[in-house]
Design an enzyme around this catalytic site. Structure first.
Site: not given
Length: 262
Positions: A59, A145, A147
């Site tokens: 990534d 994503d 987080e």
């Protein structure tokens, strides 16, 4: 774990139809023994280590720069690339368009990921992602994503688990409607523990686990991608980078990609 035929069937249903998240546990059966790539800070994963998996990928974001030799990456066996696309409702990674264009030119399956920001709505963020990430072939399912962003200078919110799951669902539904692919969920150990245990079992998960096999720290979570290091070394990229593995065999992978591009 499901038997081979069941696992193979599961791979062919990803993407347009939205199947369950799958872990093939291929690392238990393959004969590969060594790590494929170098690492500045290698970890001892024991017998069930990432080198046992056949399919590796990386990534990228602006932090990796744009001076990348894509032919060297492909020659080194990089099978997929997740590229940072957007963040929040108004930020795009400055290297996104370059990485996206070059991954496509190299013929490496790729997808964009969106870094979620808790101080704007999921609808605003989904629309921003859609406005900036092309809808085209040779693209894997989009990635959300999730987080905790401890370093954010502008957003310190940490919603309760019910709110987190609600905004995720709203974002992913909007993105799936546009791209026709069920998004992949990327997450870290602490965020998963706080919000996602037992949730979203019908989605594919990409898990960060840089010190142990995911089964040791995400108990009960079936996974499709495992990010096992952030200090990896691969020909074609200057400096350290994130390296990932796919949970199935090369044959599973080919079926998975083909289904995602129907």
């Amino acid at each position: 774990m499901p038997r081979f035929l069941i696992a193979l069937l599961a791979t062919t249903m990803i993407g347009l139809t939205g199947c369950t998240s799958t872990s093939y546990d291929f690392g238990q059966t393959t004969s590969l023994k060594k790590m494929r790539y170098g690492d500045r800070d290698p970890q001892d994963f024991g017998s069930n280590h990432p080198g046992k998996h056949e399919v590796h990928g990386i990534d990228l974001s602006k932090w990796n720069g744009t001076d990348i030799d894509w032919a060297a990456l492909k020659k080194a066996g990089v099978s997929f690339v997740f590229i940072k696309g957007t963040e929040g409702k108004d930020r795009i990674d400055s290297a996104f368009r370059t990485h996206w264009r070059n991954a496509a030119a190299a013929g490496i399956p790729h997808a964009a990921y969106h870094f979620y920001y808790f101080c704007s709505t999921p609808e605003e963020q989904a629309d921003w992602f859609i406005a900036n990430v092309p809808k085209e072939a040779n693209m894997l399912p989009p990635v959300l994503d999730m987080e905790w962003n401890h370093a954010s200078p502008t957003c310190k919110l940490r919603p309760d688990p019910e709110t987190v799951r609600d905004v995720m669902r709203r974002f992913m539904n909007r993105v799936e409607t546009h791209y026709g692919r069920k998004p992949i969920i990327y997450t870290s150990v602490d965020f998963h523990r706080d919000n996602l245990v037992g949730a979203f079992n019908d989605y594919h998960f990409w898990l960060r686990s840089v010190a142990a096999h995911p089964s040791a720290i995400y108990p009960g979570r079936r996974w499709t991608f495992w990010q096992y290091t952030s200090t990896g070394l691969i020909p074609g990229v200057k400096g350290e980078l994130d390296i990932n593995v796919f949970s199935g065999s090369a044959k599973h992978w080919n079926s998975w990609v083909a289904a995602a591009n129907r």
